[in-house]
Design an enzyme around this catalytic site. Structure first.
Site, PDB file in Angstrom:
ATOM      1  N   CYS B 249       0.862  -1.188   0.000  1.00 22.09           N
ATOM      2  CA  CYS B 249       0.000   0.000   0.000  1.00 22.09           C
ATOM      3  C   CYS B 249       0.894   1.232   0.000  1.00 22.09           C
ATOM      4  O   CYS B 249       1.705   1.390  -0.909  1.00 22.09           O
ATOM      5  CB  CYS B 249      -0.969  -0.014   1.176  1.00 22.09           C
ATOM      6  SG  CYS B 249      -0.191  -0.184   2.794  1.00 22.09           S
ATOM      7  N   ARG B 254      -2.122  -0.857   5.466  1.00 21.48           N
ATOM      8  CA  ARG B 254      -3.358  -1.380   4.870  1.00 21.48           C
ATOM      9  C   ARG B 254      -3.114  -2.771   4.281  1.00 21.48           C
ATOM     10  O   ARG B 254      -3.971  -3.643   4.320  1.00 21.48           O
ATOM     11  CB  ARG B 254      -3.861  -0.432   3.773  1.00 21.48           C
ATOM     12  CG  ARG B 254      -4.495   0.830   4.287  1.00 21.48           C
ATOM     13  CD  ARG B 254      -4.794   1.795   3.153  1.00 21.48           C
ATOM     14  NE  ARG B 254      -3.643   2.584   2.774  1.00 21.48           N
ATOM     15  CZ  ARG B 254      -3.621   3.465   1.783  1.00 21.48           C
ATOM     16  NH1 ARG B 254      -4.710   3.659   1.060  1.00 21.48           N
ATOM     17  NH2 ARG B 254      -2.549   4.174   1.516  1.00 21.48           N
TER      18      ARG B 254
END
Lengths: 136, 291
Positions: B249, B254
């Site tokens: 990410c 994430r």
């Protein structure tokens, strides 16, 4: 009188839950985005200029964590309570602002804590550039 | 095994517990440690699950100087301070659909602390069920935690690993970019007046499929069923069962969520999280980029 850490946390939480000057300013001269929705939060600063570099209107909207939203609300209060001008805002020191909010609470999240201030400074610069451009 | 988790058909249902399980184990502090890990670092102070301790991904899990995670000595000290022993079952939960909870779990796994699970639904579900919250910070006796060995090779990818991996994409290997579509396309770096977010170039690593991380969860914060997840990752993104996968990410937070989904919920044996992610790749000289 300095507040202890718990009080500083509670002040931030109170500003997050009861934000001051939050909302759209329909006749703003400048609407400035800042931050990131995916990281810490994002904000829109609404700025309306007055006579002699004074602030005629100021508000914000946005979503984010307690630090980014709480500090932006505290910043709004600071501008109105101390009657800061655009020049005063540009002169505001990031470190001093973090100290005022509470460095022990902010820790390494200085970017989140100064998101509102950096965006407000950008809004002021944009306002001044547009006014200077219009006057040229 | 809890029926609510079991019926979702996961490869490793033991990686999750329900809010009800946590409610029934609040006082089992000798064997279970509940850990809150949030993006909003002050949420714990607003209120948390009784007997939960806080782990801050920045202050506790990152090296203060080098871009890396804490070293084994500091990990052992952190565990000891939180009253966590090598055999303690650690239950992570947090805000943002357990985004930071999975990140903390991933870091724990680097140190071999595998007795760790996620509370399905996270903080949001606990709150929405009206369960007890407190501001009381618990204190537990420190526990002996032998200094572990950190093994980055199995679940962490570095830039050189990704470079080698590019040749495998589409041939038994896959890259998943879990950022928003705007970040994936590079559009976000071109928005007027928007901060650059630490990358000089926008776009994605060549061959990466885009599956935003939060697509793996339902509105109530719980993970989607295995069938629903397969439809997204295999049906839409084209992942092959058994692929060697690297997820990334912006800084690897994430993508730790997607790592958890692929490894534990869908049972991929080879999944690594590239924590250097776009803040490294998007700034690296001559790193190939697609838009």
């Amino acid at each position: 009188m300095s507040l202890d850490r718990r009080s500083r946390i509670e002040a931030l939480i109170d500003h997050r839950e009861n934000p001051r000057h939050k909302g759209v300013l329909p006749d703003a001269d400048v609407v400035m985005p800042g931050g990131s929705p995916e990281c810490g939060g994002s904000v829109l600063i609404y700025l309306k200029g007055g006579e002699n570099g004074e602030i005629a209107g100021l508000s914000f909207t946005g979503e984010g964590d307690t630090i980014s939203m709480g500090t932006t609300s505290i910043l709004m209060d600071l501008v109105f309570e101390e009657g800061l001008t655009m020049g005063d805002i540009l002169a505001l020191d990031y470190d001093e602002f973090v100290e005022r909010v509470g460095r022990d609470v902010i820790g390494s999240r200085t970017r989140n804590a100064t998101m509102g201030l950096s965006t407000l400074k950008s809004a002021v610069r944009k306002y001044q550039n547009e006014r200077l451009g219009a006057g040229a | 095994m809890e029926q609510e988790i079991q019926q979702k058909g996961y490869a490793h249902p033991e990686a999750l517990v329900t809010t009800q399980w946590v409610a029934e184990h609040l006082d089992d502090t000798e064997n279970v440690r509940i850990v809150e890990s949030d993006e909003d670092v002050l949420l714990y102070e607003v209120g948390h699950i009784p007997n939960a301790v806080k782990i801050d991904w920045v202050e506790d899990l990152n090296d203060p100087l080098i871009r890396d995670y804490l070293d084994p000595e500091h990990f052992a000290r952190l565990m000891s301070e939180k009253g966590i022993g090598p055999d303690t079952k650690v239950v992570f939960y947090g805000d943002k659909n357990n985004w930071w909870a999975t990140y903390a779990l991933w870091v724990f796994q680097l140190f071999g602390h595998t007795n760790a699970v996620i509370m399905d639904g996270g903080r949001k579900k606990w709150e929405e069920e009206g369960r007890e919250m407190t501001q009381e910070v618990p204190s537990f006796p420190s526990k002996d935690y032998p200094v572990p060995t950190r093994d980055d090779s199995q679940i962490r990818a570095f830039k050189t690993d990704v470079e080698k991996h590019l040749e495998k994409v589409g041939r038994g290997g896959a890259l998943i970019d879990v950022r928003s579509p705007g970040e994936y396309s590079g559009e976000l770096l071109h928005m007027p007046d928007y901060p650059q977010e630490g990358a000089l170039r926008g776009g994605h690593i060549p061959g990466a499929a885009n599956v935003p991380w939060a697509r793996a969860v339902r509105d109530d914060g719980t993970f989607k069923s295995a069938d629903e997840l397969r439809e997204i990752y295999q049906g839409e993104a084209g992942l092959g069962q058994g692929d060697d996968v690297i997820a990334y990410c912006r800084i690897g937070e994430r993508s730790s969520h997607t790592w958890f989904v692929l490894k534990y919920l869908l049972g991929y044996d080879q999944v690594r999280n590239y924590d250097g992610s776009w803040t490294e790749w998007g700034n690296a000289v001559r790193a190939p980029i697609e838009r």
